[in-house]
Motif scaffolding. Structure first.
Motif, PDB file in Angstrom:
ATOM      1  N   TRP A 458      26.248  -3.773  80.097  1.00 30.39           N
ATOM      2  CA  TRP A 458      27.154  -3.544  78.722  1.00 30.39           C
ATOM      3  C   TRP A 458      27.867  -2.190  78.932  1.00 30.39           C
ATOM      4  O   TRP A 458      29.012  -2.071  78.495  1.00 30.39           O
ATOM      5  CB  TRP A 458      26.481  -3.671  77.528  1.00 30.39           C
ATOM      6  N   PHE A 462      31.611  -0.260  77.759  1.00 28.56           N
ATOM      7  CA  PHE A 462      31.947   0.720  76.600  1.00 28.56           C
ATOM      8  C   PHE A 462      32.280   2.122  77.253  1.00 28.56           C
ATOM      9  O   PHE A 462      33.178   2.874  76.428  1.00 28.56           O
ATOM     10  CB  PHE A 462      30.275   1.177  75.854  1.00 28.56           C
ATOM     11  N   LYS A 465      35.931   3.117  76.654  1.00 29.12           N
ATOM     12  CA  LYS A 465      36.440   3.215  75.227  1.00 29.12           C
ATOM     13  C   LYS A 465      36.240   4.824  74.464  1.00 29.12           C
ATOM     14  O   LYS A 465      35.465   5.522  75.053  1.00 29.12           O
ATOM     15  CB  LYS A 465      35.493   2.208  74.380  1.00 29.12           C
ATOM     16  N   ASP A 467      36.295   5.044  71.018  1.00 34.52           N
ATOM     17  CA  ASP A 467      35.608   4.686  69.580  1.00 34.52           C
ATOM     18  C   ASP A 467      34.663   3.387  69.315  1.00 34.52           C
ATOM     19  O   ASP A 467      34.906   2.497  70.532  1.00 34.52           O
ATOM     20  CB  ASP A 467      36.917   4.526  68.592  1.00 34.52           C
ATOM     21  N   ALA A 468      33.903   3.405  68.644  1.00 33.39           N
ATOM     22  CA  ALA A 468      32.691   2.386  68.499  1.00 33.39           C
ATOM     23  C   ALA A 468      32.406   2.254  67.253  1.00 33.39           C
ATOM     24  O   ALA A 468      32.269   3.238  66.483  1.00 33.39           O
ATOM     25  CB  ALA A 468      31.769   2.517  69.570  1.00 33.39           C
ATOM     26  N   PHE A 470      29.189   0.632  64.736  1.00 32.84           N
ATOM     27  CA  PHE A 470      27.867   0.220  64.489  1.00 32.84           C
ATOM     28  C   PHE A 470      27.718  -0.577  63.250  1.00 32.84           C
ATOM     29  O   PHE A 470      28.012   0.310  62.246  1.00 32.84           O
ATOM     30  CB  PHE A 470      26.946   1.177  64.824  1.00 32.84           C
ATOM     31  N   ALA A 484      24.899   4.992  66.579  1.00 33.53           N
ATOM     32  CA  ALA A 484      26.358   5.667  66.718  1.00 33.53           C
ATOM     33  C   ALA A 484      26.064   7.001  66.865  1.00 33.53           C
ATOM     34  O   ALA A 484      26.664   7.596  67.908  1.00 33.53           O
ATOM     35  CB  ALA A 484      26.965   5.442  65.139  1.00 33.53           C
ATOM     36  N   ALA A 495      31.713   7.505  67.468  1.00 34.57           N
ATOM     37  CA  ALA A 495      31.218   6.387  66.813  1.00 34.57           C
ATOM     38  C   ALA A 495      30.911   6.406  65.507  1.00 34.57           C
ATOM     39  O   ALA A 495      30.384   7.608  64.949  1.00 34.57           O
ATOM     40  CB  ALA A 495      29.985   5.952  67.644  1.00 34.57           C
ATOM     41  N   MET A 515      38.299  -2.114  70.075  1.00 33.19           N
ATOM     42  CA  MET A 515      37.130  -1.158  69.200  1.00 33.19           C
ATOM     43  C   MET A 515      35.926  -2.129  69.434  1.00 33.19           C
ATOM     44  O   MET A 515      35.765  -3.162  68.756  1.00 33.19           O
ATOM     45  CB  MET A 515      37.553  -1.233  67.664  1.00 33.19           C
ATOM     46  N   PRO A 516      35.041  -1.831  70.391  1.00 28.20           N
ATOM     47  CA  PRO A 516      33.592  -2.618  70.420  1.00 28.20           C
ATOM     48  C   PRO A 516      32.738  -2.438  69.072  1.00 28.20           C
ATOM     49  O   PRO A 516      32.960  -1.186  68.691  1.00 28.20           O
ATOM     50  CB  PRO A 516      33.021  -1.806  71.591  1.00 28.20           C
ATOM     51  N   VAL A 517      32.366  -3.549  68.740  1.00 32.04           N
ATOM     52  CA  VAL A 517      31.474  -3.425  67.518  1.00 32.04           C
ATOM     53  C   VAL A 517      30.016  -3.939  67.844  1.00 32.04           C
ATOM     54  O   VAL A 517      29.817  -4.876  68.278  1.00 32.04           O
ATOM     55  CB  VAL A 517      32.256  -4.384  66.537  1.00 32.04           C
ATOM     56  N   VAL A 518      29.101  -3.034  67.724  1.00 31.71           N
ATOM     57  CA  VAL A 518      27.810  -3.176  67.870  1.00 31.71           C
ATOM     58  C   VAL A 518      27.136  -3.525  66.782  1.00 31.71           C
ATOM     59  O   VAL A 518      27.204  -2.993  65.441  1.00 31.71           O
ATOM     60  CB  VAL A 518      27.037  -2.065  68.549  1.00 31.71           C
TER      61      VAL A 518
END
Length: 609
Positions: A458, A462, A465, A467-468, A470, A484, A495, A515-518
C-alpha cells in the motif's frame, strides 16, 4: 508464525531446540514442533498447545540428534492442528520451518500438485518444503536448492532447512522476517531471536535481506541477495544492551514495532501472575482505588490517545467517570478538581515537561492521589506520584512511539479491570476471561505483524499523496488518531482522523480521488455503521484502505482495498489494530525517504515547553 530455532553440533541438540522454543514463547503460539536428523530418518515431533507438551512427547519417543530445527506457530494459513504445525517435511527427505507469509503460495501449490506433489496441510510453508525438494532432486545440493526455491517465493520469510542425506549442514534464508546465526565452538545455530540461543552462545550474525546461509559444525558461509559471497559482522550479544542495537533491522522504529509481542508479554507477566490486583499499582493502591469516584487522565501526543482509549474501558468496565485532557492545555485553564478523582499521568520517558507540570497543577488544585504510567524507572513523574505502573517495553529509541503505546494500553486496561473488580462490577468469571484475552494478546499482535508485506504494497499508493483521512468509531477512533499522527510524524503527509460518523458533518467535503481514506473496521457492534460511512466515501470517489477482521465480510473492489487481521480479539482489539497503522506509516516514510527514527523538528523526550 512466530519462532525459529535450529542447531548443528557434535552433541544432542534436542535440549537446545526445546529450550530455544521455550524462550520464544513470549511471541505467542498455538503449536510447536521439532525435526531432528536421527541417522536413518528425520524424526519429527509436533504438538498443539504448549512447548512442554511437545517436549514430553520428544522425551517419551527418545528423540536425539546432532542436527535439527524447531518452531513455534501461530496459525495463519490453516487451523490449529498437528498437521499444520511445523516443521513440514517433503517425502521424508526435506524438513522446513518458516516464519512469515508466502503470498504466492496458492499459485505454487497448484504448480506442485500438477507436478505430482501431495499436500498434507493447509499451510503456505508446505509449499516451501516441496519446492526445495523439487530442486534438490535436480541440484543434489541443499544450499543451491534452497537458493533456487526462495527465488520463486513472493512475500516474507525466514526459513531453516535440513535434508536426510545431508547430516552435516543446516541451510537458512531470510527475506522480510528476522533471522540470525549463532556462532559456537564446533557448533552453530539459527534463531528468530537471540534469546533462543543465549544458553549456547552470545556471538551472533544478523542476516540481512536476501541472505542465504549454509551452517556446518565448523563454520558459516553466506551469500547476499545478489548471489555474492558475503561476510556479516559478528556481534557479541549483551542482553541488557540488546534494545539499543539495531540488529537485523533498518531503523529503530521498525525494530520496536517488531518487539511488541515481547514488550507486551513482559508487561502482561505481572498481571497474569497476580490477577487484577490493586497491588499492581503500588503498595498504597489497595487503600486508594476503592475510594475513587472518577479518573482524570493527563497526557500528550501518543500517550493522550492511549488515554482516550482507556476512557472507553474505564467507563464501560469499571463504571467510573473518566476525563482525558491534553496535559499542555490542562495546566493553563481554570480546572475543576475533585479530590476523589485519581489523576493518571502517562509518559514513556517519565520526563515529559507538559505532563509533569500538569501533575503539579492537579495537585495544587486539591487532587490527592496520582498514578503514573511510565516506561522508565525512577524518572521524575513516577517519583512525584504515590501510585505507579511501569510498562516493560524496554528502551524505545525511535521518536515515533510504538511499543510504548501498546504497553501503555495494556496498563490502562489493567487499571480499568482492577477498578471494576474493587467496585464489585467485575466477577471472578469475567476476570478469568480478561486474563485469557491478555494471555493471547502477544500472539495476536505477532499475527498482525505478519501483514507487513501487504501493508508495504500500500505504501507506494500513499507516498505520492499530500493528505489522508483516518476513520474509526468507538474504541477504535483513538487508533485512527494514532494512525494519522504516525503518518504525519515520519512521512510528513498531512493526515487527520475523525470519528467515522462525523464525515457528513464537514470532512466529507475533502473527499475526492486524491484523498486516501484509511478505515479501522473491526468486527464489533459498530461495524455496520462503519460500512455506511465507507459508502459515503465511495460515493464521492474516495479511495478506501480498510483494516478489518477476518470475519468482517469485506472484499477488495474498485477503490476499496482490504487487509484483514486474522482474528477479532474483542475488547483488546485497539491494541492489535495499532500494529497495521504503525506499519503503514513506517513503510510510507521509507518510500518517501524521510528520516524515520529522527523526524524533523521532533524529539523523543519532550522536556521543554
Amino acid at each position: 508464525m512466530c519462532g525459529i530455532v535450529g542447531a548443528i553440533a557434535s552433541r544432542d541438540i534436542v535440549p537446545v531446540l526445546v529450550e530455544g522454543l521455550k524462550r520464544l514463547e513470549y511471541r505467542g503460539y498455538d503449536s510447536s514442533g521439532i525435526a531432528v536428523h536421527a541417522g536413518s530418518d528425520i524424526t519429527r515431533v509436533r504438538r498443539v498447545g504448549r512447548v512442554a507438551e511437545m517436549e514430553a512427547a520428544a522425551v517419551a519417543d527418545n528423540v536425539h540428534g546432532e542436527l535439527g530445527i524447531g518452531h513455534t506457530r501461530w496459525a495463519t494459513h490453516g487451523g490449529v492442528t498437528e498437521y499444520n504445525a511445523h516443521p513440514h517435511v517433503s517425502h521424508g527427505l526435506i524438513a522446513v520451518v518458516h516464519n512469515g507469509i508466502i503470498e504466492n503460495h496458492e499459485q505454487k501449490r497448484a504448480e506442485l500438485k500438477a507436478a505430482g506433489y501431495q499436500f498434507e496441510s493447509q499451510t503456505d510453508t508446505e509449499v516451501i518444503a516441496h519446492l526445495v525438494h523439487q530442486y534438490y532432486l535436480v541440484e543434489k545440493d541443499l544450499f543451491r536448492a534452497v537458493h533456487k526455491a526462495t527465488r520463486e517465493l513472493t512475500g516474507a520469510y525466514a526459513i531453516g532447512v535440513i535434508a536426510l542425506d545431508r547430516p552435516d549442514e543446516l541451510v537458512c534464508a531470510r527475506m522480510g522476517c528476522p533471522l540470525l546465526v549463532g556462532l559456537g565452538e564446533g557448533e552453530n545455530f539459527i534463531a528468530s531471536d537471540v534469546s533462543a540461543i543465549l544458553s549456547a552462545t552470545r556471538r551472533v550474525i544478523f542476516l540481512e535481506e536476501g541472505d542465504i546461509g549454509r551452517l556446518t559444525r565448523d563454520g558459516v558461509t553466506l551469500i547476499d541477495k545478489d548471489d555474492q559471497p558475503v561476510e556479516r559482522k559478528v556481534h557479541v550479544s549483551d542482553v541488557s544492551l540488546a534494545s539499543l542495537e539495531l540488529g537485523p533491522y533498518s531503523h529503530f522504529m521498525q525494530k520496536e514495532i517488531h518487539e511488541q509481542p515481547k514488550a507486551l508479554s513482559d508487561t502482561i507477566e505481572a498481571i497474569l501472575d497476580d490477577g487484577f490486583s490493586a497491588e499492581l499499582f503500588g503498595a498504597a493502591a489497595a487503600n486508594v482505588l476503592p475510594t475513587l469516584s472518577g479518573v482524570k487522565i493527563l497526557a500528550c501526543g501518543t500517550s493522550y490517545y492511549a488515554g482516550l482509549t482507556a476512557k472507553y474501558w474505564i467507563e464501560s468496565i469499571a463504571g467510573v467517570v473518566c476525563d482525558v485532557e491534553i496535559a499542555s492545555e490542562y495546566r493553563y485553564r481554570d480546572a475543576f478538581a475533585d479530590p476523589q478523582h485519581l489523576v493518571v499521568t502517562i509518559s514513556q520517558s517519565g520526563e515529559t515537561l507538559d505532563t509533569m507540570e500538569a501533575l503539579k497543577y492537579a495537585k495544587s488544585l486539591g487532587h490527592r492521589h496520582a498514578l503514573s504510567i511510565c516506561n522508565v524507572r525512577e524518572s521524575a513523574i513516577p517519583r512525584a506520584s504515590d501510585l505507579v505502573f511501569y510498562t516493560r517495553a524496554g528502551a524505545e529509541i525511535g521518536v515515533a512511539s510504538t511499543k510504548a503505546f501498546t504497553t501503555q494500553l495494556v496498563s490502562l486496561f489493567a487499571l480499568a479491570v482492577t477498578l471494576g473488580k474493587v467496585r464489585g462490577r467485575v466477577t471472578a468469571e469475567q476476570e478469568a476471561q480478561y486474563l485469557a484475552e491478555l494471555r493471547h494478546l502477544p500472539g495476536s499482535v505477532q499475527h498482525a505483524l505478519n501483514l507487513e508485506p501487504q501493508i508495504t504494497a500500500w505504501s507506494a499508493q500513499f507516498a505520492a499523496k499530500n493528505d489522508a483521512l483516518f476513520l474509526g468509531r468507538g474504541l477504535h477512533y483513538p487508533i485512527a488518531l494514532e494512525g494519522a499522527l504516525k503518518l504525519k510524524e515520519i512521512s510528513y503527509i498531512h493526515a487527520e482522523a475523525y470519528p467515522a460518523g462525523e464525515l457528513k458533518h464537514g470532512p466529507l467535503a475533502l473527499v475526492d480521488e486524491n484523498m486516501p481514506v484509511v478505515v479501522i473496521a473491526p468486527n464489533d457492534a459498530l461495524l455496520e455503521k462503519v460500512k455506511s460511512n465507507m459508502q459515503e466515501v465511495r460515493a464521492r470517489g474516495g479511495e478506501l484502505f480498510v483494516f478489518a477482521d477476518a470475519d468482517s465480510h469485506f472484499s477488495d473492489s474498485d477503490g476499496v482495498h482490504v487487509i484483514r487481521t486474522p482474528r477479532h480479539v474483542g475488547v483488546l482489539s485497539p491494541i492489535v489494530h495499532s500494529i497495521p497503522v504503525q506499519l503503514l506509516a513506517y513503510h510510507v516514510a521509507l518510500t518517501r525517504g524521510t528520516d524515520v527514527d529522527k523526524p524533523r523538528n521532533l524529539a523523543k523526550s519532550v522536556t521543554v515547553e
